[in-house]
Design an enzyme around this catalytic site. Structure first.
Site, short mmCIF file in Angstrom:
data_model
loop_
_atom_site.label_atom_id
_atom_site.label_comp_id
_atom_site.label_asym_id
_atom_site.label_seq_id
_atom_site.Cartn_x
_atom_site.Cartn_y
_atom_site.Cartn_z
N SER A 47 -66.43 -85.46 6.99
CA SER A 47 -66.36 -84.57 7.99
C SER A 47 -65.11 -84.35 8.75
O SER A 47 -64.26 -85.17 8.45
CB SER A 47 -67.39 -85.20 9.07
OG SER A 47 -67.12 -84.37 10.41
N TYR B 238 -70.51 -93.08 14.28
CA TYR B 238 -71.04 -91.84 13.06
C TYR B 238 -69.59 -91.71 12.37
O TYR B 238 -69.52 -91.72 11.22
CB TYR B 238 -71.49 -90.70 13.69
CG TYR B 238 -71.30 -89.57 12.83
CD1 TYR B 238 -72.05 -89.42 11.73
CD2 TYR B 238 -70.35 -88.65 13.04
CE1 TYR B 238 -72.04 -88.38 10.64
CE2 TYR B 238 -70.25 -87.49 12.20
CZ TYR B 238 -71.04 -87.26 11.05
OH TYR B 238 -71.07 -86.31 10.18
N LYS C 226 -68.19 -92.17 8.14
CA LYS C 226 -67.56 -91.30 7.32
C LYS C 226 -66.24 -91.72 6.79
O LYS C 226 -65.73 -91.74 5.52
CB LYS C 226 -67.45 -89.90 8.00
CG LYS C 226 -68.54 -89.12 8.18
CD LYS C 226 -69.45 -88.89 7.24
CE LYS C 226 -70.65 -88.21 7.52
NZ LYS C 226 -71.55 -88.14 6.29
#
Ligand code: NAD
Ligand code: UD1
Length: 355
Positions: free
Chosen positions: A129, A153, A157
């Site tokens: 992302s 979050y 990644k």
């Protein structure tokens, strides 16, 4: 012979659109998804849209962390590559429940990589992302820009990217493409599949869509004092079909013998402000979106958009759709499915989609 692709999280927003583009491109797809944030109806709709290619899609409702179930799938299939979408993605929730995020995203990925290695499938495309660019000091963000993460979050990644780099370093048979998505929006032009978030949406376009269909009263604009053209945040919105096609391009790239573990941005290279996006959506839908101006959302960056040259050059892929087309297709999906896939909840009670 058609290539056979394992798609984790293939019932979700990006996964469902990608699976459709794979089928239409002549690939076979085996989807594993626990449906924690998606609906079996999405798989059914993908099959409808795929027509004669629907026979090339198989769905298993399964958690990626269920190693014996995953091994069984690898034992009964020979996969050319894996596209790994499965993961939890709500930033706010990840701050509240970090262990849930680390468990799901990291254990899921490690289990997948271990089973892939054991079964000799070492070709992977992973959903990273633009969140890994944090608040970029310089835009556009290139694949060499510094990376960091501001929340659990984002850290999943970042960690998974690093795990992939280590795995490749340890065994050069691995070919891994890390795709850093910018802001996927819109829906398939048919309006039959689209984004259907559970609960109140955190992201801009799903929220605007819910205001337009009367599920929310007004859009809260987070920050109007940024140093941008109109004071609101600027992002690189990319049509979901362009993003899905980027995965097909990445799969083709995996066949290149020189590929090791590579990162590519998937964006358009254009920045659009919140107010510009609202205006484009109002024009596409004919609906007025009432606004409430508010303070900045914690953790938000000011301006984020992609450098797209590397993907254009090496993946031979370039985003085609305009903001107007993104809003047109978002509205087409929203007006046909104002309550998302929930509108056909009776079909959703089955544990798995028809094969
Ligand atoms: P989504 O929630 O619609 O899709 C993810 C799918 O994975 C869901 O269907 C969910 O049920 C499934 N899943 C989650 N954990 C699982 C597990 N342990 N086992 C099996 N299935 C599991 O999200 P999306 O928007 O389609 O995103 C797909 C991927 O792309 C995610 O990894 C996300 O972090 C990443 N990503 C998304 C965006 C975005 O804006 N949508 C941006 C950048 C990156
Ligand atoms: C958010 C996540 C990011 C994730 C990405 C895609 C945060 C801090 N970042 O990014 O990690 O990868 O989604 O899932 O959550 N906005 C409003 N009102 C709203 C919603 C958004 O004004 O109700 C604004 C935001 O301030 C931002 C823009 O719209 O300027 C886009 O927001 P959003 O869609 O949430 O995406 P990102 O902030 O880029």
């Amino acid at each position: 012979m058609s290539k056979n692709i394992l798609v984790t999280g293939g019932a979700g927003y990006i996964g469902s659109h990608t699976v459709l583009q794979l089928l239409l491109g002549g690939y076979k797809a085996v989807v594993v998804d626990n449906l924690d944030n998606s609906s079996a109806v999405a798989i059914k709709r993908v099959k409808e849209l795929a027509g004669e290619y629907a026979r090339n899609l198989v769905f298993h409702r399964m958690d990626l962390r269920d190693r014996p179930a995953l091994e069984e799938i690898f034992d009964s299939n020979k996969f050319d590559a894996v596209i790994h979408f499965a993961g939890l993605k709500a930033v706010g929730e990840s701050v509240q429940k970090p262990l849930m995020y680390y468990n799901n995203n990291l254990i899921g990925t490690i289990t997948l990589l271990e089973v892939m290695a054991a079964r000799g499938c070492k070709n992977l495309v992973f959903s990273s992302s633009a969140t890994v660019y944090g608040w970029p000091k310089v835009v556009p963000c290139t694949e060499e820009s510094p990376i960091n993460a501001a929340n659990p979050y984002g850290r999943t990644k970042l960690f998974i990217e690093e795990i992939c780099r280590d795995v490749h370093r340890s065994d050069s048979e691995w070919k891994i493409i890390l795709l850093r998505y910018f802001n996927p929006v819109g829906a398939h032009p048919s309006g039959h599949i689209g984004e259907d978030p559970r609960g109140i949406p955190n992201n801009l376009m799903p929220f605007i869509q819910q205001v337009a269909v009367g599920r929310q009263h007004a859009l809260t604009v987070y920050g109007s004092d940024y140093s941008t053209k109109d004071g609101t945040g600027v992002r690189d919105y990319i049509h979901i079909i362009d993003l899905a096609d980027g995965h097909v391009a990445a799969l083709k790239k995996l066949a290149d013998p020189s590929i090791g573990c590579e990162v590519y941005n998937l964006g358009t290279g254009r920045g659009t402000s919140v107010l510009e996006m609202v205006a484009a959506f109002e024009k596409a839908s004919g609906k007025k979106i009432p606004l409430v101006m508010a303070g900045r959302r914690p953790g938000d960056a000011e301006v984020v958009y992609a450098a797209t040259e590397k993907a254009e050059r090496e993946l031979n892929w370039k985003a085609k759709y305009t903001i107007e087309e993104m809003c047109r297709d978002q509205w087409n999906w929203a007006s046909k499915n104002p309550y998302g896939y929930e509108g056909c909840a009776h079909q959703n009670n089955n544990n798995s989609a028809p094969h």
